[in-house]
Motif scaffolding. Structure first.
Motif, PDB file in Angstrom:
ATOM      1  N   SER A  74       0.848  -1.194   0.000  1.00 10.46           N
ATOM      2  CA  SER A  74       0.000   0.000   0.000  1.00 10.46           C
ATOM      3  C   SER A  74       0.882   1.242   0.000  1.00 10.46           C
ATOM      4  CB  SER A  74      -0.922  -0.001   1.219  1.00 10.46           C
ATOM      5  OG  SER A  74      -0.172   0.057   2.410  1.00 10.46           O
ATOM      6  N   GLN A  75       0.489   2.241  -0.809  1.00  5.95           N
ATOM      7  CA  GLN A  75       1.290   3.457  -0.892  1.00  5.95           C
ATOM      8  C   GLN A  75       0.405   4.644  -1.266  1.00  5.95           C
ATOM      9  OE1 GLN A  75       5.048   3.149  -2.816  1.00  5.95           O
ATOM     10  NE2 GLN A  75       5.541   5.255  -2.351  1.00  5.95           N
ATOM     11  N   PHE A  76      -0.176   5.285  -0.235  1.00  6.83           N
ATOM     12  CA  PHE A  76      -1.074   6.408  -0.475  1.00  6.83           C
ATOM     13  C   PHE A  76      -0.364   7.591  -1.108  1.00  6.83           C
ATOM     14  CE2 PHE A  76       0.696   7.802   3.524  1.00  6.83           C
ATOM     15  CZ  PHE A  76       0.661   9.191   3.448  1.00  6.83           C
ATOM     16  N   THR A  77       0.953   7.662  -1.008  1.00  9.23           N
ATOM     17  CA  THR A  77       1.684   8.807  -1.556  1.00  9.23           C
ATOM     18  C   THR A  77       1.643   8.857  -3.081  1.00  9.23           C
ATOM     19  OG1 THR A  77       3.802   7.635  -1.478  1.00  9.23           O
ATOM     20  CG2 THR A  77       3.208   8.982   0.444  1.00  9.23           C
ATOM     21  N   LEU A  78       1.186   7.785  -3.730  1.00  2.00           N
ATOM     22  CA  LEU A  78       1.016   7.841  -5.186  1.00  2.00           C
ATOM     23  C   LEU A  78      -0.029   8.882  -5.580  1.00  2.00           C
ATOM     24  CD1 LEU A  78       1.084   4.089  -6.275  1.00  2.00           C
ATOM     25  CD2 LEU A  78       2.855   5.807  -6.622  1.00  2.00           C
ATOM     26  N   ALA A  79      -0.911   9.243  -4.663  1.00  2.00           N
ATOM     27  CA  ALA A  79      -1.954  10.224  -4.941  1.00  2.00           C
ATOM     28  C   ALA A  79      -1.472  11.655  -4.717  1.00  2.00           C
ATOM     29  CB  ALA A  79      -3.186   9.939  -4.073  1.00  2.00           C
ATOM     30  N   ALA A  80      -0.183  11.838  -4.541  1.00  2.00           N
ATOM     31  CA  ALA A  80       0.356  13.166  -4.242  1.00  2.00           C
ATOM     32  C   ALA A  80       0.043  14.178  -5.333  1.00  2.00           C
ATOM     33  CB  ALA A  80       1.873  13.078  -4.051  1.00  2.00           C
ATOM     34  N   ASP A  81      -0.329  15.372  -4.889  1.00  2.27           N
ATOM     35  CA  ASP A  81      -0.511  16.517  -5.783  1.00  2.27           C
ATOM     36  C   ASP A  81       0.580  17.522  -5.432  1.00  2.27           C
ATOM     37  OD1 ASP A  81      -1.248  18.749  -7.228  1.00  2.27           O
ATOM     38  OD2 ASP A  81      -3.241  18.923  -6.333  1.00  2.27           O
ATOM     39  N   THR A  82       1.456  17.784  -6.382  1.00  7.39           N
ATOM     40  CA  THR A  82       2.570  18.709  -6.150  1.00  7.39           C
ATOM     41  C   THR A  82       2.380  20.027  -6.899  1.00  7.39           C
ATOM     42  OG1 THR A  82       3.831  17.715  -7.954  1.00  7.39           O
ATOM     43  CG2 THR A  82       4.206  16.833  -5.734  1.00  7.39           C
ATOM     44  N   SER A  83       1.190  20.267  -7.407  1.00 13.07           N
ATOM     45  CA  SER A  83       0.965  21.467  -8.210  1.00 13.07           C
ATOM     46  C   SER A  83       0.893  22.740  -7.383  1.00 13.07           C
ATOM     47  CB  SER A  83      -0.315  21.319  -9.037  1.00 13.07           C
ATOM     48  OG  SER A  83      -1.442  21.215  -8.182  1.00 13.07           O
ATOM     49  N   GLY A  84       0.639  22.626  -6.087  1.00 13.14           N
ATOM     50  CA  GLY A  84       0.437  23.813  -5.264  1.00 13.14           C
ATOM     51  C   GLY A  84       1.660  24.294  -4.514  1.00 13.14           C
ATOM     52  N   GLY A  85       2.794  23.717  -4.734  1.00 14.79           N
ATOM     53  CA  GLY A  85       3.980  24.145  -4.007  1.00 14.79           C
ATOM     54  C   GLY A  85       4.932  22.996  -3.826  1.00 14.79           C
ATOM     55  N   ASN A  86       5.757  23.115  -2.808  1.00 12.24           N
ATOM     56  CA  ASN A  86       6.802  22.114  -2.588  1.00 12.24           C
ATOM     57  C   ASN A  86       6.406  21.014  -1.624  1.00 12.24           C
ATOM     58  OD1 ASN A  86       8.594  23.391  -4.332  1.00 12.24           O
ATOM     59  ND2 ASN A  86       9.196  24.828  -2.729  1.00 12.24           N
ATOM     60  N   ARG A  87       5.321  21.197  -0.897  1.00 10.50           N
ATOM     61  CA  ARG A  87       4.853  20.153   0.014  1.00 10.50           C
ATOM     62  C   ARG A  87       3.670  19.446  -0.637  1.00 10.50           C
ATOM     63  NH1 ARG A  87       2.816  20.589   6.269  1.00 10.50           N
ATOM     64  NH2 ARG A  87       2.690  18.350   6.545  1.00 10.50           N
ATOM     65  N   PRO A  88       3.776  18.132  -0.880  1.00 15.73           N
ATOM     66  CA  PRO A  88       2.687  17.426  -1.548  1.00 15.73           C
ATOM     67  C   PRO A  88       1.411  17.412  -0.717  1.00 15.73           C
ATOM     68  CG  PRO A  88       4.572  15.969  -1.176  1.00 15.73           C
ATOM     69  CD  PRO A  88       4.895  17.280  -0.543  1.00 15.73           C
ATOM     70  N   SER A  89       0.299  17.412  -1.407  1.00 13.41           N
ATOM     71  CA  SER A  89      -1.008  17.243  -0.796  1.00 13.41           C
ATOM     72  C   SER A  89      -1.499  15.839  -1.144  1.00 13.41           C
ATOM     73  CB  SER A  89      -1.973  18.285  -1.359  1.00 13.41           C
ATOM     74  OG  SER A  89      -3.301  17.957  -1.026  1.00 13.41           O
ATOM     75  N   PHE A  90      -2.142  15.189  -0.192  1.00 12.76           N
ATOM     76  CA  PHE A  90      -2.622  13.833  -0.405  1.00 12.76           C
ATOM     77  C   PHE A  90      -4.138  13.739  -0.334  1.00 12.76           C
ATOM     78  CE2 PHE A  90       1.666  13.583   1.425  1.00 12.76           C
ATOM     79  CZ  PHE A  90       2.310  12.998   0.346  1.00 12.76           C
ATOM     80  N   GLY A  91      -4.811  14.849  -0.615  1.00 17.02           N
ATOM     81  CA  GLY A  91      -6.262  14.909  -0.530  1.00 17.02           C
ATOM     82  C   GLY A  91      -6.987  13.976  -1.481  1.00 17.02           C
ATOM     83  N   ALA A  92      -6.329  13.563  -2.565  1.00 15.95           N
ATOM     84  CA  ALA A  92      -6.970  12.663  -3.523  1.00 15.95           C
ATOM     85  C   ALA A  92      -6.954  11.205  -3.059  1.00 15.95           C
ATOM     86  CB  ALA A  92      -6.297  12.771  -4.891  1.00 15.95           C
ATOM     87  N   ALA A  93      -6.127  10.893  -2.073  1.00 14.29           N
ATOM     88  CA  ALA A  93      -6.059   9.516  -1.562  1.00 14.29           C
ATOM     89  C   ALA A  93      -7.348   9.192  -0.811  1.00 14.29           C
ATOM     90  CB  ALA A  93      -4.866   9.348  -0.640  1.00 14.29           C
ATOM     91  N   ALA A  94      -7.736   7.946  -0.854  1.00  3.62           N
ATOM     92  CA  ALA A  94      -8.915   7.501  -0.110  1.00  3.62           C
ATOM     93  C   ALA A  94      -8.678   7.698   1.388  1.00  3.62           C
ATOM     94  CB  ALA A  94      -9.195   6.032  -0.405  1.00  3.62           C
TER      95      ALA A  94
END
Length: 150
Positions: free
Chosen positions: A77-97
């Motif tokens: 399992s790897q929720f970090t695949l859902a990372a969104d890096t478009s908003g800056g340098n810290r990834p957002s994981f809001g798309a992960a379940a």
């Protein structure tokens, strides 16, 4: 549902220094459930994964599946695949379940994989893991199965 699939000559995963899963030749599958996913996406991803022709035939062409070569699956399992890096340098994981949904979908994927393939090993959901692998090729394939349109 997202997966990063790596063709490996060997791989294993450890949790707290203990090996939880180990394969020789096969596929390391880093798996992420996204918001809106259901077991149906997992079923479609698994069907495609088991038939994915990334192993070489006698002529050296990638023309064989993990089933054709009798390889193992190591599903992590790897929720970090859902990372969104478009908003800056810290990834957002809001798309992960959400964690409960992610666990349910991961467990269903693993159960179905075990019903469909003879050698399936895993990491541990939500644990800090160390994944060791020898990527064969290297061959790394991103896969995404979107929820079906309603």
């Amino acid at each position: 549902m997202l997966a990063m699939v790596q063709r490996v000559s060997e791989a294993h995963v450890e949790v707290d220094g203990q090996t939880t899963g180990r394969i020789g030749r096969g596929l390391l599958v880093l798996l992420c459930a996204e918001r809106g996913d259901s077991e149906a996406e997992g079923e479609r991803l698994l069907a495609k994964l088991l038939k994915l022709r990334v192993f070489s035939d006698e002529g050296g062409k990638m023309n064989r599946s993990v089933q054709d070569v009798g390889g193992g699956l190591l599903i992590v399992s790897q929720f970090t695949l859902a990372a969104d890096t478009s908003g800056g340098n810290r990834p957002s994981f809001g798309a992960a379940a959400a964690p409960d949904d992610g666990r349910r979908l991961y467990d269903a994927f693993v159960q179905r994989a075990r019903e469909s393939h003879p050698e399936v090993h895993t990491g541990e959901f939500a644990a800090m893991m160390q994944v060791h692998l020898v990527n064969d090729g290297p061959v790394t394939i991103p896969m995404r199965i979107a929820p079906a349109a309603t």
